[in-house]
Design a protein around this motif. Structure first.
Motif, mmCIF file in Angstrom:
data_model
loop_
_atom_site.group_PDB
_atom_site.id
_atom_site.type_symbol
_atom_site.label_atom_id
_atom_site.label_comp_id
_atom_site.label_asym_id
_atom_site.label_seq_id
_atom_site.Cartn_x
_atom_site.Cartn_y
_atom_site.Cartn_z
ATOM 1 N N PHE A 98 5.164 13.624 7.419
ATOM 2 C CA PHE A 98 4.812 13.029 6.133
ATOM 3 C C PHE A 98 4.725 14.087 5.040
ATOM 4 O O PHE A 98 5.302 13.938 3.959
ATOM 5 N N ARG A 99 4.035 15.161 5.315
ATOM 6 C CA ARG A 99 3.839 16.204 4.299
ATOM 7 C C ARG A 99 5.162 16.791 3.830
ATOM 8 O O ARG A 99 5.412 16.919 2.626
ATOM 9 N N LYS A 100 6.029 17.134 4.775
ATOM 10 C CA LYS A 100 7.318 17.736 4.417
ATOM 11 C C LYS A 100 8.213 16.760 3.653
ATOM 12 O O LYS A 100 8.939 17.152 2.746
ATOM 13 N N SER A 101 8.170 15.477 4.045
ATOM 14 C CA SER A 101 9.031 14.488 3.385
ATOM 15 C C SER A 101 8.494 14.077 2.018
ATOM 16 O O SER A 101 9.252 13.642 1.148
ATOM 17 N N LEU A 122 -0.160 7.594 -6.716
ATOM 18 C CA LEU A 122 0.575 7.759 -5.453
ATOM 19 C C LEU A 122 0.089 6.684 -4.484
ATOM 20 O O LEU A 122 -1.085 6.667 -4.108
ATOM 21 N N LEU A 123 0.970 5.775 -4.109
ATOM 22 C CA LEU A 123 0.613 4.647 -3.246
ATOM 23 C C LEU A 123 1.382 4.763 -1.931
ATOM 24 O O LEU A 123 2.621 4.814 -1.940
ATOM 25 N N ILE A 124 0.657 4.798 -0.821
ATOM 26 C CA ILE A 124 1.283 5.011 0.490
ATOM 27 C C ILE A 124 0.954 3.840 1.406
ATOM 28 O O ILE A 124 -0.216 3.603 1.727
ATOM 29 N N ASN A 125 1.983 3.125 1.825
ATOM 30 C CA ASN A 125 1.779 2.008 2.754
ATOM 31 C C ASN A 125 1.871 2.509 4.189
ATOM 32 O O ASN A 125 2.928 2.939 4.645
ATOM 33 N N THR A 126 0.756 2.453 4.908
ATOM 34 C CA THR A 126 0.741 2.864 6.319
ATOM 35 C C THR A 126 0.664 1.653 7.253
ATOM 36 O O THR A 126 0.552 1.819 8.463
ATOM 37 N N THR A 127 0.718 0.454 6.690
ATOM 38 C CA THR A 127 0.665 -0.765 7.504
ATOM 39 C C THR A 127 2.084 -1.172 7.908
ATOM 40 O O THR A 127 3.059 -0.727 7.297
ATOM 41 N N PRO A 128 2.227 -2.056 8.913
ATOM 42 C CA PRO A 128 3.567 -2.535 9.280
ATOM 43 C C PRO A 128 4.067 -3.678 8.399
ATOM 44 O O PRO A 128 5.160 -4.213 8.638
ATOM 45 N N ASP A 148 6.568 4.367 1.602
ATOM 46 C CA ASP A 148 6.353 3.378 2.668
ATOM 47 C C ASP A 148 6.711 4.008 4.008
ATOM 48 O O ASP A 148 7.825 4.498 4.190
ATOM 49 N N LEU A 149 5.761 4.010 4.953
ATOM 50 C CA LEU A 149 6.059 4.539 6.277
ATOM 51 C C LEU A 149 7.073 3.662 7.011
ATOM 52 O O LEU A 149 7.733 4.117 7.937
ATOM 53 N N VAL A 150 7.207 2.414 6.584
ATOM 54 C CA VAL A 150 8.214 1.519 7.157
ATOM 55 C C VAL A 150 9.602 2.024 6.749
ATOM 56 O O VAL A 150 9.802 2.441 5.609
ATOM 57 N N TYR A 151 10.549 1.991 7.690
ATOM 58 C CA TYR A 151 11.915 2.442 7.409
ATOM 59 C C TYR A 151 12.961 1.370 7.720
ATOM 60 O O TYR A 151 14.151 1.568 7.486
ATOM 61 N N ASN A 152 12.504 0.240 8.255
ATOM 62 C CA ASN A 152 13.409 -0.858 8.577
ATOM 63 C C ASN A 152 12.840 -2.156 8.014
ATOM 64 O O ASN A 152 11.883 -2.676 8.582
ATOM 65 N N PRO A 153 13.338 -2.622 6.855
ATOM 66 C CA PRO A 153 14.545 -2.216 6.133
ATOM 67 C C PRO A 153 14.364 -0.909 5.346
ATOM 68 O O PRO A 153 13.234 -0.467 5.133
#
Length: 243
Positions: A105-108, A171-177, A203-208
């Protein structure tokens, strides 16, 4: 032969299995990476006993905190976070927990950060993944608050979020599915209309590749990023631990 696997629930969609099996082929290493779909914590405990041939595991939702009591030790970062996404079976057979989510997460996140605008973050969700995100934000010296459907003291509820709060927390980070395929029309309940070009939605989700959460932000001019690069970076960090 190297044997690795992913521990989770309903993980047919797994990125990790494809990623690591392709890695074995590319690097001409004899190895296999399997999905271990566990319906309960008891199944995880049994898995550790039965599959002593596996030198390592990844752990995904909903077991990143559940696995902790089953481990013999944890490294300092995993201990500080309180959640594990990587396990190594050591030469003495003991299981050691690590967390590479915070590294990925930090690097990205770093290429997207603007020091002027992104000093305050909202972490959507309070599960195991959220703890690694909070840890990474602390390392970046970014203050944060959690947002939860059942907020504890010091946390926001989704219903509380308004223009005044979102003008500060850019900065808004979605960690939910929420929003993961196949439920691609779903998204966290936010007043998206108040977002601006100064906001960054991750968004931690990548699909989609573009969730409804990210699409709503983009339409308001916000910067957006999904979790695919984080996933690759945390996978490489896990690979280094196992090898």
């Amino acid at each position: 032969m190297i044997k690795l696997g992913l521990i989770g629930k309903n993980i047919d969609y797994s990125f990790s299995r494809v990623y690591f099996n392709e890695k074995f082929k590319k690097e001409t290493i004899e190895g296999t990476y399997s999905n271990f779909d566990c319906k309960s914590p008891e199944e995880i405990k049994e898995l550790f006993q039965k599959r002593k041939d596996c030198i390592g595991f990844n752990v995904t939702i909903p077991y990143k905190q559940t696995v902790v009591p089953f481990l013999d030790e944890m490294n300092k970062h995993a201990s500080a976070i309180g959640a594990v996404n990587t396990i190594k079976r050591q030469q003495n057979g003991k299981l050691k927990g690590f967390n590479t989510d915070y590294i990925g997460f930090r690097k990205s996140l770093q290429p997207f950060l603007n020091q002027k605008n992104h000093n305050h973050a909202l972490i959507l969700g309070t599960g195991g993944a959220s703890k690694a995100i909070a840890y990474a934000l602390e390392l970046e010296d970014i203050s944060y608050k959690f947002v939860s459907r059942t907020p504890k003291k010091g946390q926001f509820s989704y219903n509380e979020l308004n223009g005044a709060i979102l003008s500060k927390y850019t900065l808004l980070i979605n960690t939910t599915p929420v929003g993961t395929h196949p439920n691609i029309s779903e998204c966290p309940k936010l007043p998206y209309r108040v977002l601006t070009k100064d906001h960054l939605l991750y968004d931690l989700v990548y699909n989609p590749a573009e969730t409804q959460f990210l699409k709503n932000g983009r339409e308001q001019g916000a910067k957006t990023a999904n979790g695919l690069e984080m996933l690759k970076l945390q996978a490489e960090a896990a690979w280094e631990i196992w090898n």
